[in-house]
Motif scaffolding. Structure first.
Motif, mmCIF file in Angstrom:
data_model
loop_
_atom_site.group_PDB
_atom_site.id
_atom_site.type_symbol
_atom_site.label_atom_id
_atom_site.label_comp_id
_atom_site.label_asym_id
_atom_site.label_seq_id
_atom_site.Cartn_x
_atom_site.Cartn_y
_atom_site.Cartn_z
ATOM 1 N N GLN A 78 0.823 -1.217 0.000
ATOM 2 C CA GLN A 78 0.000 0.000 0.000
ATOM 3 C C GLN A 78 0.856 1.265 0.000
ATOM 4 O OE1 GLN A 78 -3.482 -0.459 -0.111
ATOM 5 N NE2 GLN A 78 -2.832 -2.582 -0.338
ATOM 6 N N PHE A 79 1.911 1.230 -0.822
ATOM 7 C CA PHE A 79 2.825 2.370 -0.893
ATOM 8 C C PHE A 79 3.165 2.624 -2.360
ATOM 9 C CE2 PHE A 79 6.712 4.770 -0.715
ATOM 10 C CZ PHE A 79 6.607 5.528 0.442
ATOM 11 N N ASP A 80 2.982 3.869 -2.792
ATOM 12 C CA ASP A 80 3.267 4.232 -4.184
ATOM 13 C C ASP A 80 4.675 4.810 -4.309
ATOM 14 O OD1 ASP A 80 0.774 3.506 -5.295
ATOM 15 O OD2 ASP A 80 -0.129 5.343 -4.513
ATOM 16 N N LEU A 81 5.534 4.052 -4.989
ATOM 17 C CA LEU A 81 6.894 4.523 -5.253
ATOM 18 C C LEU A 81 6.926 5.193 -6.623
ATOM 19 C CD1 LEU A 81 9.407 1.752 -4.106
ATOM 20 C CD2 LEU A 81 9.503 4.163 -3.507
ATOM 21 N N ALA A 82 7.624 6.333 -6.704
ATOM 22 C CA ALA A 82 7.794 7.005 -7.995
ATOM 23 C C ALA A 82 8.663 6.148 -8.902
ATOM 24 C CB ALA A 82 8.424 8.376 -7.794
ATOM 25 N N PHE A 83 8.428 6.223 -10.218
ATOM 26 C CA PHE A 83 9.180 5.402 -11.171
ATOM 27 C C PHE A 83 10.677 5.702 -11.068
ATOM 28 C CE2 PHE A 83 10.679 3.966 -15.339
ATOM 29 C CZ PHE A 83 10.047 2.722 -15.418
#
Length: 248
Positions: A160-165
């Motif tokens: 549940q964590f959005d990492l930047a590309f």
């Protein structure tokens, strides 16, 4: 206890000296035998093989990455649906276990493909050779971006964590801080072991390896020595911000 540690340290030092002596003698005999038989030690012959091996490792790691991440997603779905506590615990462990295995496989993929790419480009530009591995390396590079998208999407689903590309160190630190306390402690301990082993064992062994290569080829690997030395200095100098931050 201190005496045991001293004895152990002395034994390791003695073993290193003996091993170094045997290794030096073996390398000397190998070079003398090669020269007496008219064998020219040319590392250029190995370059295509090295790039091909790196490429093979990269493609195998891509398959492993997809496999582990797919399993992680599968166990995540089972974890979300299962009501039994015992099975939930098993799915929970397998979900994160496969995600971490996928992370390791992805990192190996990136290193192997980039190595194959740069070695192949160097072979074409410097040695004026054409090879198939260059085209395959570019294909591998394209696959890496696709794998990374799948990898980051899996992290978003499981953790549940959005990492930047293109993540910054700050982004990754925030990601690590999203772990539970036990997992953060395990990562901290492992990071310390990696840093210690790099500083005390891996990089010093690289100096010896480069010396052996220099001895066998008759050419001082100056740039390689400087690069290893720069990395060695870097990992030590980068401890300064931590000292300044926590011991104001």
């Amino acid at each position: 206890m201190k005496m045991k540690k001293k004895n152990k340290g002395g034994l390791l030092f003695l073993m290193s000296v003996v091993l170094g002596g045997f290794l030096g003698g073996f390398v000397g005999m190998f070079k003398a035998g090669a020269e007496s038989n008219g064998i020219i030690l040319d590392v250029k012959i190995l370059i295509p093989w090295i790039s091909a091996i790196c490429l093979l490792i990269g493609f195998i790691s891509i398959l492993l990455t997809f496999n582990f991440l797919k399993k992680s997603r599968k166990f995540h779905s089972l974890y979300q649906e299962e009501m039994d506590d015992d099975l939930n615990e098993i799915y929970y462990v397998q979900m994160y276990r496969n995600l971490e295995f996928g992370t390791i496989a992805f990192n190996i993929t990136t290193v192997a493909i980039l190595l194959a790419l740069f070695i192949s480009v160097s072979e074409v530009v410097i040695l004026n050779r054409s090879n198939l591995t260059l085209s395959l390396s570019f294909l591998g590079l394209v696959l890496i971006f696709n794998v990374q998208k799948y990898f980051y999407k899996t992290i978003a689903i499981v953790r549940q964590f959005d990492l930047a590309f293109f993540s910054t160190p700050k982004d990754v630190l925030e990601y690590i801080n999203s772990y539970d306390e036990g997992e953060r402690q395990a990562n901290l301990e492992q990071s310390f072991r990696i840093l210690f082993q790099l500083n005390q064992y891996v990089l010093p062994v690289l100096y010896i390896f480069l010396f052996i290569i220099s001895f066998l080829t008759g050419e001082i690997q100056l740039l390689a020595f400087l690069l290893v030395g720069a990395i060695h200095i870097y990992i030590n100098v980068m401890q300064l911000p931590m000292v300044k931050r926590y011991f104001k």
